[in-house]
Structures are given as structure tokens and as C-alpha cells.
Design a protein around this motif. Structure first.
Motif, PDB file in Angstrom:
ATOM      1  N   SER A 180       3.381  -0.661   3.292  1.00 39.91           N
ATOM      2  CA  SER A 180       2.956   0.752   2.815  1.00 39.91           C
ATOM      3  C   SER A 180       2.415   0.695   1.281  1.00 39.91           C
ATOM      4  CB  SER A 180       4.499   1.459   2.605  1.00 39.91           C
ATOM      5  OG  SER A 180       4.240   2.508   2.133  1.00 39.91           O
ATOM      6  N   GLN A 181       2.644   1.821   0.688  1.00 39.21           N
ATOM      7  CA  GLN A 181       1.920   1.952  -0.701  1.00 39.21           C
ATOM      8  C   GLN A 181       2.824   1.474  -1.792  1.00 39.21           C
ATOM      9  OE1 GLN A 181       0.770   4.467   1.842  1.00 39.21           O
ATOM     10  NE2 GLN A 181      -0.785   2.783   1.566  1.00 39.21           N
ATOM     11  N   VAL A 182       2.409   1.547  -2.930  1.00 38.24           N
ATOM     12  CA  VAL A 182       3.269   1.033  -4.041  1.00 38.24           C
ATOM     13  C   VAL A 182       4.358   2.124  -4.197  1.00 38.24           C
ATOM     14  CG1 VAL A 182       3.342   0.650  -6.564  1.00 38.24           C
ATOM     15  CG2 VAL A 182       1.567  -0.624  -4.936  1.00 38.24           C
ATOM     16  N   PHE A 190       3.759  11.126   3.551  1.00 33.43           N
ATOM     17  CA  PHE A 190       4.082  11.929   4.873  1.00 33.43           C
ATOM     18  C   PHE A 190       2.957  11.531   5.914  1.00 33.43           C
ATOM     19  CE2 PHE A 190       5.731  14.660   1.770  1.00 33.43           C
ATOM     20  CZ  PHE A 190       6.795  15.734   2.282  1.00 33.43           C
ATOM     21  N   ARG A 191       2.121  10.427   5.491  1.00 24.60           N
ATOM     22  CA  ARG A 191       1.057   9.890   6.396  1.00 24.60           C
ATOM     23  C   ARG A 191       1.154   8.345   6.500  1.00 24.60           C
ATOM     24  NH1 ARG A 191      -3.214   6.544   7.896  1.00 24.60           N
ATOM     25  NH2 ARG A 191      -3.986   6.726   5.678  1.00 24.60           N
ATOM     26  N   ASP A 192       0.474   7.896   5.543  1.00 22.36           N
ATOM     27  CA  ASP A 192       0.160   6.261   5.573  1.00 22.36           C
ATOM     28  C   ASP A 192       1.459   5.378   5.501  1.00 22.36           C
ATOM     29  OD1 ASP A 192      -1.303   4.106   5.922  1.00 22.36           O
ATOM     30  OD2 ASP A 192      -2.175   4.087   3.898  1.00 22.36           O
ATOM     31  N   ALA A 193       2.512   5.833   4.503  1.00 20.42           N
ATOM     32  CA  ALA A 193       3.796   5.011   4.475  1.00 20.42           C
ATOM     33  C   ALA A 193       4.332   4.779   5.949  1.00 20.42           C
ATOM     34  CB  ALA A 193       4.712   5.855   3.322  1.00 20.42           C
ATOM     35  N   LEU A 211      -8.105   5.366  -5.987  1.00 26.88           N
ATOM     36  CA  LEU A 211      -7.677   3.955  -5.460  1.00 26.88           C
ATOM     37  C   LEU A 211      -6.541   4.065  -4.514  1.00 26.88           C
ATOM     38  CD1 LEU A 211      -7.994   1.183  -5.226  1.00 26.88           C
ATOM     39  CD2 LEU A 211      -6.787   0.828  -7.329  1.00 26.88           C
ATOM     40  N   HIS A 212      -6.947   3.602  -3.264  1.00 24.16           N
ATOM     41  CA  HIS A 212      -5.816   3.318  -2.342  1.00 24.16           C
ATOM     42  C   HIS A 212      -5.592   2.009  -1.812  1.00 24.16           C
ATOM     43  CE1 HIS A 212      -3.720   4.435   1.489  1.00 24.16           C
ATOM     44  NE2 HIS A 212      -4.379   3.511   2.040  1.00 24.16           N
ATOM     45  N   THR A 213      -4.311   1.561  -1.984  1.00 25.97           N
ATOM     46  CA  THR A 213      -4.122   0.092  -1.631  1.00 25.97           C
ATOM     47  C   THR A 213      -2.696   0.038  -0.764  1.00 25.97           C
ATOM     48  OG1 THR A 213      -4.040  -2.112  -2.326  1.00 25.97           O
ATOM     49  CG2 THR A 213      -2.836  -0.487  -3.664  1.00 25.97           C
ATOM     50  N   HIS A 214      -2.432  -1.056  -0.439  1.00 25.34           N
ATOM     51  CA  HIS A 214      -1.355  -1.374   0.251  1.00 25.34           C
ATOM     52  C   HIS A 214      -0.633  -2.619  -0.085  1.00 25.34           C
ATOM     53  CE1 HIS A 214      -1.644   1.161   4.243  1.00 25.34           C
ATOM     54  NE2 HIS A 214      -2.839   1.141   3.696  1.00 25.34           N
ATOM     55  N   ASP A 215       0.817  -2.813  -0.306  1.00 23.70           N
ATOM     56  CA  ASP A 215       1.430  -3.364  -1.036  1.00 23.70           C
ATOM     57  C   ASP A 215       1.930  -4.829  -0.431  1.00 23.70           C
ATOM     58  OD1 ASP A 215       2.244  -4.336  -3.519  1.00 23.70           O
ATOM     59  OD2 ASP A 215       4.189  -3.327  -3.515  1.00 23.70           O
ATOM     60  N   ILE A 254     -11.608   4.139  -3.207  1.00 28.68           N
ATOM     61  CA  ILE A 254     -11.618   2.647  -2.628  1.00 28.68           C
ATOM     62  C   ILE A 254     -10.403   2.603  -1.635  1.00 28.68           C
ATOM     63  CG2 ILE A 254     -11.290   0.499  -3.576  1.00 28.68           C
ATOM     64  CD1 ILE A 254     -12.135   1.293  -6.532  1.00 28.68           C
ATOM     65  N   LYS A 255     -10.937   2.255  -0.511  1.00 31.99           N
ATOM     66  CA  LYS A 255      -9.798   2.158   0.376  1.00 31.99           C
ATOM     67  C   LYS A 255      -9.477   0.683   0.708  1.00 31.99           C
ATOM     68  CE  LYS A 255      -9.080   3.422   5.362  1.00 31.99           C
ATOM     69  NZ  LYS A 255      -7.722   3.600   5.165  1.00 31.99           N
ATOM     70  N   ASP A 256      -8.520   0.313   0.149  1.00 31.12           N
ATOM     71  CA  ASP A 256      -8.202  -1.191   0.374  1.00 31.12           C
ATOM     72  C   ASP A 256      -6.930  -1.380   1.364  1.00 31.12           C
ATOM     73  OD1 ASP A 256      -7.535  -3.877  -0.103  1.00 31.12           O
ATOM     74  OD2 ASP A 256      -6.202  -3.497  -1.755  1.00 31.12           O
TER      75      ASP A 256
HETATM   76 ZN    ZN Z   1      -3.860   3.162   3.978  1.00 31.49          ZN
END
Ligand code: ZN
Ligand code: 3PY
Length: 621
Positions: free
Chosen positions: A348-350, A112-115, A312-316, A283-285
Motif C-alpha cells: 500500500s502507500q506510506v 478508500f481506493r488504492d490502499a 507523487l504516487h508510490t507504494h511502500d 508520477i505513478k510509481d
Molecule cells: Zn497505486
């Protein structure tokens, strides 16, 4: 009735009746539906139909048909108790302790947000979220939280979607009452691009918590804890919300060449965040630079050193971040961020399905039901197609992120900006210049708004055909974007590696700006207390808020329109049904579009519940 309306009309009462009186008041004749509202919607739709700002319509009719069939009464019933009830029972400290003590890995859904911020220029409308919200609440009640607000969503809602972000938050909270709503807060910059006075931070956090935010992920674009402390304290003052403080990850922690962003650097930063009052460490990656072995070391060290849970937050972006999540899970990470598969991957995310499948059958299994997770994918896939005009055009993963370090949300945006500037076919040059600009500015942490500073400089240098070494040696010879001057002026704080000298002094000569405003006027303080939402909109985004208010007035509330019509307008021969409040339905149709006259105006012939109307629209072409 007609008569009642007539005798209560102020112009009628004042005797100001002309021959056009009735013509100007078509609503007097229609009590099924205030035609006024219909005309306002049609005014918007006619403009979109003629000018097609997002190109012709190409999508299927309804994403909603892709939702799994759940019996109506299931959806109407309260969803199962979830992590939000736990938060209300235990309070933020207790909730964080329970997160740290559980065995299963906790999952945040970022769809609903980062993706969509990272794939679709943040364009997903509230309406499309509200259709699926109750399904998420019923089918994925094991989620730790749903990231659904903050970041760029606030700005984009006002600026492009003509929506009030506060209405979105209130409705999402209502649609998912069992799941904590999580937001991304940019420290002193709240949801904007420059620091705001403290009273703005305080009012913003209080109003957001009151309206529906349960978890605040707080970061600073230069990892400056002083810039985060006021927001952390404001969250701690709310009656229930969680302060999740983020360390922004950049560089390559395990590389022997890494001088600045080392394990020691992150541990010192985390120590300050804990002291500042964080309930959870994140952890904001943001660029997807955290490699699996580094993730394992960082997570292990943070959990050894501190009692807080680690999220943990990351982008793929490069394509390998499931490996990073699994390594982090093996090292004990308490929570991770993922998105619905059809809205996952690349910037986006995993994918949530991939994570659930990778952990099912282990002692850290998420507890999410893989079938339920997969059942929601067709809906998001249809939504993604609906917003196709905003796709970044990144067809697959890119390993180049390991050198340019562009955050996921920015990479898609920058591609669009490059196309708009006619530099679309030179994107590699922009990536390389971004890396060079980062070097010139002192190898900084790059995330909104510092990432915008680097991006603005890169675009300016490519646009000017400049050699980065020549620019660095003699910046006075070049035009420098305002955001870069503001950064060098210290408006965003001091970067972790200190200032790049002598470049900074040379660049600022004769260009210093006055320090940013840190106090609000007494009138604004009062307005914040009296009318926090509208005042925050205005203080954070003055221009877009003005346009939003004018658009609401001219077009009424556009949230009743389906996204297909919102983006592409009406089509000849199609009946467009609009469900209004209180069960009323409007049937809209397009009959014909006339030729442009000498003033560039076209007559758009439409029908509203079968009645003909003509709306005049300027052809912008
Ligand atoms: Zn992000
Ligand atoms: C934002 O600030 O909007 C971000 O997503 C940063 O990663």
C-alpha cells in the motif's frame, strides 16, 4: 393493509388464485416491513451461513465503535470548506496553479481506493466507507483529495460486492462534499483491461464527473500518450474536473545500466502530457521502484521544465518510500499520496501519520492535524481485521520488488492466484518468472493491464514447468494465455522499447486475433445516452453486470447488511439487527441448520422479527 394489498395483486385481479396464493405472499401479512425484502436478505444470508465462502467469522462486532466520538451535531453540520470549494471557485487551471504556488505539501488520502486494492483485494464495501467519510471530511479538511474510485474498485464492486459502483461514488461525494474525489482512470481501458471505443471513454468521464469525480488521474499502461489523450480531452470538457496525467515509473532511472527508462524518457513523456492538456502531472510509481535520489532528480527536472504541479504516487513495498516522499518534498514536489497508517505500508502507500510527523515543523508541513490523523487509525484497523480473509499474506516489506517489479496491487493478487493454482509455496519461482516474462515481452511498463499480461505469462510458464529461454526460442511449442496474444497483437498499443523480435512473430504465427472493436452499435450509443450508468456497467463488464442485476433481484440491496454478516452470515444465538431505510429495523436470527438431504439441500431455520422461516440452501461442499 391486507385487503388493499390483496385487491391490488395482479393475480388476484386476474382471478388466478390457488390454494398456495397466500403462502406465496407472506408480505401480505406484514406491514411493518415488507417481508419480501427480509426474505430476500435471508436467502443471501442463509447461503453464506451454510457455505462460509470466507471461512468462519473471527472478527469483533463493530468497526464503527472505533470511530472517535464526535458530537452528532458536528457530523450533521456542513464540514469546513476544503479543496473542493477551492476547485469550484478557481476552476481546474486556477486550482492547479494554486497547488503549484502553495508552500505546504498537499496530501491525497488513498485509503478508500488504492490502499485496500493493494492490501485487501479491493474488498472494502461502500457501507464501511460511508461510516468514516463524514469524519474524514470534518477532521481532515486540509486534504487535497481523497482517492476513492476507479482502478479495480469498479469491477470488484459489481463482481464480488454486489454493489453498483455509481451508487458508491454518489454517496461518497455526498459524505465528503468539501473534498475532491479522485479516481484512477486507465486511459482507453477506462476501468477495464482492454481498450474500449471512444464513446465509452467520453460517456464514462462525463457521467463520473457528473456523479462526483473531481480529479481524474489518467494513465496508460505502456505510457502511450495517444491512448490517454481522449480521456484528458473528455475531462477538459466537463464543467469542473481536473485532468491529472500520469507518467508510469519503472526500472531504475539513476542506474548506469538503465537504457530505456531514463530521465530523458520521462521528460519527453511529460512534454507530450502537457501538450495533451494535463492540468497536473503525476508520477505513478505503481511498484514502489522510485528511490529517493531518483525522486529528487525527477521532481526537480519536471518542475524546472514545466509550470504544472507534480503529484507523487508510490507504494511502500520495499519499506523505504517515506524517504522517497521526503526527498521529493525537499525537491519541491507539490502533492503526495498516503494512506491511514493501519491501511498503509508494504504493497500500500506510506502512512499518513508518518508523513505528517516527518514534515511537521518544516516550511512544507502538510497542515493536517497529526492527532486527527491518528484518531482515524483504530477505525481502519478494525476494518482491516474485518476483511482479514482477503489479506495477501505479505507479512512485511520485500526488497525483491527491485528485481521483479510487480506493482503493489498485483503483488497481493498474484499471491492469491498462486495459492488458488496450488503454487502458493513456490511464490519466489513466480516472482523470478515474472521478471523473466517481462524480459521476454520487451521490458515493458507493468501496470494494469500490461502487468496482468506479464503475470498471466509467468503463471502459465511456472504452471507448465517451462524454461523461459526455451519458451522464448520456440513459443509455438507452448500454450500462451489470451492476454499475452492480445498484447503481442498490439491490442494495448506499442511498448516503449518496441516489439521483442523474433519472439513476437514466432508467438503470433497462426494465433493473430482480430483487432479490438473500436465502434459501438447504434443501439449501444443510444443506451449510453439514455441510461449511462447501467449501460457503462454492461459494456465494461458484461458478465459481472448480469450477475449483479440478478443478485439485486434475488437478494435485494445488500448494502444494508453489516460486513460481518455479508461475509460470514448468521450465527446461532446471536441477534442480527439490520437497519432498513426509513428507520425500519429487521431482527434476524439463526435457529438451526438441518442436515443435507439426498439432493444436497439443507433447511436453514431462521427468524425474522421473531417469526420462523425456513430457507432451503444448496450445500456447495
Ligand atoms: Zn497505486
Ligand atoms: C489500477 O489500475 O488499478 C492500479 O492501481 C494501477 O496501479
Amino acid at each position: 393493509t391486507f385487503l388493499e394489498s390483496l385487491i391490488s395483486d395482479p393475480d388476484f385481479i386476474a382471478g388466478r388464485i390457488t390454494t398456495s396464493f397466500i403462502e406465496e405472499r407472506p408480505s401480505l401479512f406484514d406491514n411493518r416491513m415488507p417481508a419480501d425484502r427480509g426474505t430476500k436478505l435471508l436467502t443471501y444470508l442463509a447461503g453464506i451461513t451454510v457455505n462460509q465462502p470466507h471461512g468462519p467469522q473471527r472478527t469483533e462486532r463493530s468497526a464503527r465503535e472505533k470511530l472517535p466520538h464526535l458530537p452528532e451535531d458536528v457530523l450533521r453540520a456542513e464540514p469546513p470548506a476544503g479543496s473542493r470549494q477551492q476547485l469550484l471557485d478557481l476552476g481546474p487551471e486556477g486550482w492547479a496553479r494554486a497547488l503549484r504556488e502553495r508552500t505546504s505539501v498537499a496530501v491525497t488520502d488513498t485509503t478508500f481506493r488504492d490502499a485496500h486494492q493493494s492490501l485487501l483485494a479491493t474488498r472494502v464495501r461502500t457501507r464501511d466507507m460511508l461510516h468514516v467519510g463524514p469524519y474524514v471530511a470534518h477532521m481532515l479538511p486540509q486534504l487535497l483529495s481523497v482517492e476513492a474510485w476507479g482502478g479495480a474498485t469498479y469491477d470488484v464492486a459489481l463482481r464480488f460486492l454486489l454493489e453498483d459502483p455509481w451508487e458508491r461514488l454518489a454517496k461518497l461525494h455526498e459524505a465528503m462534499p468539501n473534498l475532491p474525489i479522485q479516481m484512477l482512470l486507465r486511459g482507453r481501458n477506462t476501468v477495464g483491461y482492454t481498450p474500449y471505443p471512444l464513446s465509452v471513454t467520453n460517456a464514462f468521464v462525463a457521467e463520473a464527473a457528473r456523479t462526483g469525480v473531481d480529479v481524474f488521474r489518467i494513465f496508460d499502461a505502456l505510457n502511450n500518450v495517444d491512448q490517454m489523450r481522449p480521456a484528458i480531452e473528455a475531462v477538459r470538457e466537463t464543467d469542473h474536473a481536473v485532468a491529472e496525467a500520469a507518467l508510469c515509473y519503472t526500472g531504475n532511472m539513476l542506474s548506469p545500466g538503465e537504457q530505456l527508462y531514463t530521465l530523458d524518457y520521462y521528460l519527453r513523456l511529460a512534454e507530450q502530457l502537457v501538450e495533451a492538456g494535463a492540468h497536473v502531472l503525476a508520477i505513478k510509481d505503481m511498484a514502489g521502484l522510485l528511490r529517493a535520489p531518483a525522486a529528487a532528480q525527477l521532481v526537480r527536472a519536471l518542475r524546472e521544465r514545466f509550470d504544472l504541479p507534480v503529484h507523487l504516487h508510490t507504494h511502500d513495498t520495499a519499506g523505504g518510500q517515506l524517504a522517497t516522499l521526503v526527498a521529493a518534498i525537499d525537491a519541491g514536489v507539490d502533492a503526495v499520496d498516503v494512506a491511514a497508517a493501519s491501511m498503509a505500508g508494504t504493497t500500500s502507500q506510506v502512512s499518513m501519520s508518518a508523513l505528517v510527523a516527518a514534515t511537521d515543523g518544516t516550511d512544507r508541513a502538510t497542515g493536517l492535524d497529526l492527532d486527527a490523523v491518528m484518531d482515524l487509525e483504530p477505525y481502519w484497523e478494525a476494518i482491516r481485521r474485518l476483511y482479514g480473509p482477503f489479506e495477501s499474506g505479505l507479512a512485511g516489506p520485500t526488497g525483491r520488488v527491485y528485481t521483479h517489479e510487480i506493482p503493489g496491487g498485483q503483488l497481493s493478487n498474484l499471491r492469491q492466484q498462486a495459492i488458488a493454482l496450488g503454487l502458493g509455496d513456490r511464490f519466489e519461482a513466480i516472482e523470478d518468472m515474472y521478471a523473466a516474462a517481462n524480459g521476454i515481452l520487451g521490458n515493458i511498463v507493468k501496470v494494469t493491464p500490461s502487468s496482468k499480461v506479464v503475470g498471466d505469462l509467468a503463471l502459465a510458464l511456472v504452471g507448465a514447468g517451462a524454461d523461459p529461454a526455451a519458451f522464448e526460442a520456440d513459443p509455438q511449442k507452448f500454450d500462451i494465455p489470451d492476454s499475452v496474444i492480445g498484447f503481442l497483437n498490439g491490442d494495448l498499443g506499442t511498448p516503449p522499447g518496441g516489439w521483442p523480435e523474433p519472439f513476437r512473430t514466432k508467438a503470433l504465427e497462426g494465433r493473430r486475433t482480430k483487432p479490438v472493436e473500436t465502434e459501438l452499435s447504434a443501439e449501444d450509443e443510444q443506451a449510453l445516452a439514455d441510461e449511462p450508468r447501467m449501460t457503462l456497467n454492461r459494456l465494461l463488464f458484461p458478465g459481472p453486470t448480469k450477475e449483479f442485476v440478478a443478485a439485486r433481484d434475488t437478494f435485494s440491496d445488500l448494502s444494508v447488511l453489516n460486513t460481518r454478516e455479508f461475509l460470514h452470515g448468521l450465527a446461532v444465538g446471536e441477534e442480527h439487527e439490520v437497519q432498513m431505510d426509513k428507520g425500519k429495523t429487521l431482527l434476524l436470527g439463526l435457529t438451526a441448520i438441518g442436515d443435507a438431504d439426498a439432493r444436497g439441500m439443507r433447511n436453514v431455520m431462521v427468524t425474522i422479527n421473531g417469526q420462523m422461516r425456513t430457507i432451503e440452501v444448496r450445500d456447495e461442499a
